[in-house]
Design a protein around this motif. Structure first.
Motif, PDB file in Angstrom:
ATOM      1  N   HIS A   1       0.635  50.651  14.113  1.00  0.00           N
ATOM      2  CA  HIS A   1       2.062  50.722  13.821  1.00  0.00           C
ATOM      3  C   HIS A   1       2.684  49.356  13.560  1.00  0.00           C
ATOM      4  O   HIS A   1       2.129  48.333  13.915  1.00  0.00           O
TER       5      HIS A   1
ATOM      6  N   GLN B   1      19.389  58.266  14.240  1.00  0.00           N
ATOM      7  CA  GLN B   1      18.466  57.936  15.319  1.00  0.00           C
ATOM      8  C   GLN B   1      17.827  56.582  15.081  1.00  0.00           C
ATOM      9  O   GLN B   1      17.910  56.007  14.001  1.00  0.00           O
TER      10      GLN B   1
ATOM     11  N   MET C   1       6.395  53.917  12.571  1.00  0.00           N
ATOM     12  CA  MET C   1       6.099  54.876  13.635  1.00  0.00           C
ATOM     13  C   MET C   1       6.544  56.255  13.191  1.00  0.00           C
ATOM     14  O   MET C   1       7.583  56.433  12.564  1.00  0.00           O
ATOM     15  N   GLU C   2       5.755  57.258  13.471  1.00  0.00           N
ATOM     16  CA  GLU C   2       6.148  58.615  13.098  1.00  0.00           C
ATOM     17  C   GLU C   2       7.429  58.951  13.844  1.00  0.00           C
ATOM     18  O   GLU C   2       7.627  58.549  14.963  1.00  0.00           O
ATOM     19  N   ASN C   3       8.226  59.737  13.172  1.00  0.00           N
ATOM     20  CA  ASN C   3       9.452  60.083  13.820  1.00  0.00           C
ATOM     21  C   ASN C   3       9.312  61.417  14.529  1.00  0.00           C
ATOM     22  O   ASN C   3       9.297  62.479  13.929  1.00  0.00           O
ATOM     23  N   VAL C   4       9.219  61.328  15.845  1.00  0.00           N
ATOM     24  CA  VAL C   4       8.901  62.540  16.599  1.00  0.00           C
ATOM     25  C   VAL C   4       9.989  63.600  16.523  1.00  0.00           C
ATOM     26  O   VAL C   4       9.702  64.790  16.543  1.00  0.00           O
TER      27      VAL C   4
ATOM     28  N   ASP D   1       6.614  65.745  23.385  1.00  0.00           N
ATOM     29  CA  ASP D   1       6.696  64.306  23.116  1.00  0.00           C
ATOM     30  C   ASP D   1       7.248  63.516  24.288  1.00  0.00           C
ATOM     31  O   ASP D   1       7.986  62.556  24.120  1.00  0.00           O
TER      32      ASP D   1
ATOM     33  N   LEU E   1      11.439  57.760  21.723  1.00  0.00           N
ATOM     34  CA  LEU E   1      12.319  58.615  20.935  1.00  0.00           C
ATOM     35  C   LEU E   1      12.270  60.065  21.432  1.00  0.00           C
ATOM     36  O   LEU E   1      13.289  60.748  21.521  1.00  0.00           O
TER      37      LEU E   1
ATOM     38  N   LEU F   1       9.094  49.722  17.857  1.00  0.00           N
ATOM     39  CA  LEU F   1       8.024  49.286  18.750  1.00  0.00           C
ATOM     40  C   LEU F   1       8.125  47.770  18.846  1.00  0.00           C
ATOM     41  O   LEU F   1       8.388  47.097  17.852  1.00  0.00           O
TER      42      LEU F   1
END
Lengths: 198, 639
Positions: free
Chosen positions: A94, A68, B1-4, A177, A182, A72
């Motif tokens: 971030h 994956q 970034m957090e990985n959702v 989410d 993502l 940003l």
């Protein structure tokens, strides 16, 4: 007439990462497709910008969590409306990449895989605009829209206007989410999986 | 970034064993490796003989059925749903699957690569144990599914035939080559033979096939009383038919049979029927010796005692016995049968003693157990629920007759109360003039309930319809039952009401975050397992049996068994209901013994994850049977 432009452009000045990307198309790996979603400051390509890109790959019909991608993108402005939807605020903690860095990493990730997405043409268009800014040609990947696939799945020959939310509801996919690139990519991947297999 | 994505996957996994044992780092490591599969309904995940996949699976959504092959037919072993793991074989055994996995609903499976997971396996004892046990249970027989998630060591033992506390399930031992006699021999010959060998029973045979049995008791009963002569033939006084069993019978099975049939001996034959050669005899004594602290002994004591204090002691022994059985994880059907047999006998004895004290009843009567006692489903001490029906008497004697029976009932009820069966708060007791009636009065009462259906009368129906004779005259109950069947036959309005009542408590949706928790009063944040899970099954079985006019089935399990026979198309669902009923009853019984309560309210936060999963699995059939009721009794417009 992108192909015309491609033919008549001198490719030797392209950066290495583009050359690598282009080279990947010599031996296509048809087993891998990439489901992609981007979040932007708005829906007007002329003035809006990409804020983030998320993508996840399927190998054959299986979503691979490991395979994956998520970035940003640093932008100079943020429309208030978009912040409300996506919760992406300039200068939050971030790590941000420049457009060029983001695009470079994206190209490395997608390689020659087919790109899937919900109303994907908009995302592709936004990415191509960035590529253009960098004096690079358009994406070379095949593209397929889950919206079109859904119409096909339903056996109709005209586009069906259904949001990703609608499709998730229809396919009994828990919505989590939403509105992170993502997260949406993952949901779209699950929708795609069902359209592919059923 | 957090990985959702990784986060979502981890959030899901950490709810279920063995992943709940992992550290955060381990969990994220695993979540990252996950491959998400989508399997449409009826597609295979793997088939028998397929070479092992390089991953095992966790069901994220949907349900996967596991089945294995037995003599050309596929048998369901288990249904895996949300959070269950499957396909563990590659971890432990040779490289092909021994069973097949098929999507019973559309499924999302998380595939976890075996190689990656092995690292965690080696470092984590709890995970190792869990997977090993899950694997063992999946490949065991269907009975093991109940214990899945949290396996008792006994499950291993029974596959290995090792000796454990489950001695109880070992083959019963019996006397080989028993002494037999021909049917045309004389009674005298029989008596001499029994004396010679110092035995108390003789099998009677014809061409080596068992045709009857003669015991000390028969000789006492027929010959010593002078009713028969010693020169008469044994076939005239023998008991027949003989109950035959195969040599593989377990102590538990033998005991259940002896209890149920109220007999003292079983004949062991080659194929277990009376059409094959005699190979042995198994007596109550054999069973008693096989198991010291046993129900048979309790039953005998019941017959001998007279004092309330002794009855209390027996009731306490029963509780201890049942608690021990639950601890040993004996099968619920056996526990329930033992509990029922002893309870019935205890009640019977109490009424008998009371009647003796009060003086013989003026007319025939029947003491009815109602509610859960009527169904024979009591394990814990509960409220008293009973009623009394007596023969019709002329109007001028009615008052006096009823007065006698009210006195009797009050006496019995007092003793029961001392034994720990507290008075019914709603006074559904034979000591209440409303429920101590003549046969005709009872018929009128039932007619009223049936004809004037209302939610209150339906509640009465659901309690009083499950009556069983505890003491007295069988004929009265039969007449009452016939009356009820006649009244309800084709009565759509009544069934609609009864159906509506059966659906008033929908089961929890199946996932424990959606558990219906009692949200008021004393039992806040607890789960009412009786009202929300057991009662719906009991109610469903009752209405279905009534609608099919199936007689003589009073017990929820027996009702479903009968329904399964009558409706092969729904067999699987009915059997699943039985299994759920046992699982739920067990939860209730264990909780009841632990808390010394009725076990009705479960504190969910105190349940282990495994127990929650087991519980959750038991809800599925409840849901299925309720939708069947909706269709069958066309209740949709009612709800």
């Amino acid at each position: 007439m992108n192909w015309l432009k491609n033919i008549f452009t001198d490719t030797s000045n392209y950066p290495d990462y583009w050359k690598d990307y282009a080279a990947a198309f010599q031996q296509k790996n048809k087993q891998r497709v990439v489901v992609l979603d981007s979040e932007t400051t708005g829906l007007n390509p002329a003035k809006d910008k990409i804020l983030s890109i998320g993508a996840v790959a399927l190998h054959e019909t299986i979503i691979s969590v490991k395979d994956q991608f998520s970035v940003l993108v640093k932008q100079d402005f943020n429309s208030a409306e978009s912040v409300l939807i996506h919760g992406i605020v300039k200068n939050s903690s971030h790590d941000y990449l420049t457009e060029a860095e983001a695009i470079q990493q994206l190209l490395e990730f997608i390689g020659s895989a087919k790109i899937i997405g919900h109303h994907i043409q908009f995302d592709i268009h936004m990415i191509n605009l960035v590529l253009k800014k960098l004096n690079l040609p358009n994406l070379k990947n095949k593209v397929e829209d889950t919206s079109d696939l859904y119409a096909k799945f339903k056996g109709v020959h005209h586009p069906i206007q259904k949001s990703l939310d609608d499709l998730c509801t229809e396919f009994n996919i828990p919505k989590k989410d939403r509105h992170t690139a993502l997260g949406d990519a993952f949901l779209t991947a699950q929708v795609y999986q069902r359209l592919l297999i059923q | 970034m957090e990985n959702v994505i990784v986060e979502r996957v981890a959030d899901f996994l950490k709810l279920y064993p063995p992943f709940n044992e992992l550290s955060k780092n381990e969990l994220y490591f695993v979540a990252e490796q996950v491959r998400v599969h989508y399997i449409p309904k009826r597609d295979f995940v793997f088939k028998i003989g397929d070479s092992a996949h390089n991953e095992f699976y966790v069901v994220q959504q949907g349900a996967v059925g596991l089945s294995s092959q037995h003599a050309n037919t596929m048998q369901w072993i288990d249904i895996c749903d949300e959070g269950d793991v499957l396909g563990l074989r590659p971890f432990f055994a040779e490289q092909t699957y021994a069973m097949q996995a098929i999507a019973k609903e559309e499924c999302v499976l998380y595939g976890i690569p075996i190689e990656a997971f092995k690292k965690i396996l080696f470092e984590n004892k709890a995970v190792q144990t869990f997977l090993l046990e899950s694997f063992a249970s999946n490949t065991r027989n269907p009975k093991a599914a109940d214990a899945k998630g949290k396996l008792l060591s006994t499950n291993y033992a029974s596959t290995e035939n090792e000796t454990t506390e489950l001695d109880f399930f070992q083959q019963a031992f019996y006397t080989n080559n028993p002494i037999c006699l021909m049917a045309n021999a004389t009674v005298q010959k029989a008596a001499l033979l029994m004396n010679e060998h110092n035995i108390s029973s003789l099998l009677i045979e014809e061409n080596q096939l068992p045709v009857g049995i003669i015991t000390d008791k028969d000789i006492r009963k027929w010959v010593a009383t002078g009713e028969m002569q010693i020169a008469d033939k044994v076939h005239e006084i023998m008991s027949q038919p003989v109950y035959c069993v195969s040599s593989e019978i377990s102590v538990a099975e033998a005991q259940t049979l002896l209890l149920q049939q109220k007999i003292g001996h079983l004949c062991v034959t080659q194929d277990g029927t009376n059409q094959s050669k005699i190979i042995g005899i198994l007596s109550e004594h054999d069973v008693v010796t096989a198991q010291a602290n046993n129900p048979v002994a309790l039953l005998k004591q019941i017959q001998r005692v007279h004092k309330t204090s002794s009855l209390i002691r027996i009731r306490e022994s029963l509780s201890r016995l049942l608690e021990a059985y639950l601890d040993m994880a004996l099968p619920m059907p056996h526990i329930m049968k033992v509990s029922n047999a002893i309870t019935q006998n205890l009640m019977h004895r109490i009424i008998e003693i009371s009647e003796n004290q009060l003086g013989k009843s003026p007319v025939n009567f029947t003491w009815l157990g109602i509610g859960s006692q009527g169904r024979g489903e009591q394990i814990l001490l509960t409220d008293q629920d009973h009623a009394l029906v007596f023969e019709d008497v002329p109007a001028d004697q009615y008052k006096a007759t009823q007065t006698y029976f009210l006195q009797l009932a009050t006496k019995v009820s007092e003793v029961l109360h001392q034994l720990g069966y507290v008075y019914c708060p709603a006074e559904m007791m034979a000591s209440n003039p409303k429920y101590c009636l003549s046969l005709t009065q009872w018929k009128t009462q039932f007619s009223k309930w049936i004809d004037h259906a209302s939610s209150k009368s339906i509640m009465m129906c659901s309690i009083f319809f499950d009556f069983t004779k505890v003491y007295g005259n069988e004929n009265l109950t039969t007449q009452l039952r016939l009356h009820i069947f006649k009244k309800v036959n084709g009565n759509q309005m009544f069934f609609a009401y009864l159906g509506e009542d059966a659906l008033k408590n929908p089961p929890p949706l199946g996932f424990f975050r959606q558990f219906l928790i009692e949200n008021d009063g004393k039992h806040k944040d607890e789960f009412d397992i009786k009202a929300r899970a057991i009662q719906p099954l009991v109610d469903a079985a009752r209405i279905l049996v009534l609608a099919e006019a199936i007689e003589g089935k009073n017990n929820t399990v027996e009702r479903f068994e009968q329904l399964a026979k009558l409706e092969p198309q729904n067999k699987e669902m009915y059997l699943a209901c039985i299994k759920s009923f046992h699982t739920l009853s067990k939860f209730r019984a264990v909780e009841g013994f632990k808390q010394n309560t009725s076990g009705r309210y479960l504190n969910l936060s105190k349940l282990s994850k495994n127990d929650k999963m087991k519980l959750k699995r038991a809800f599925k059939p409840v849901q299925e049977i309720q939708s069947l009721l909706k269709n069958r009794f066309q209740l949709t417009h009612f709800l």
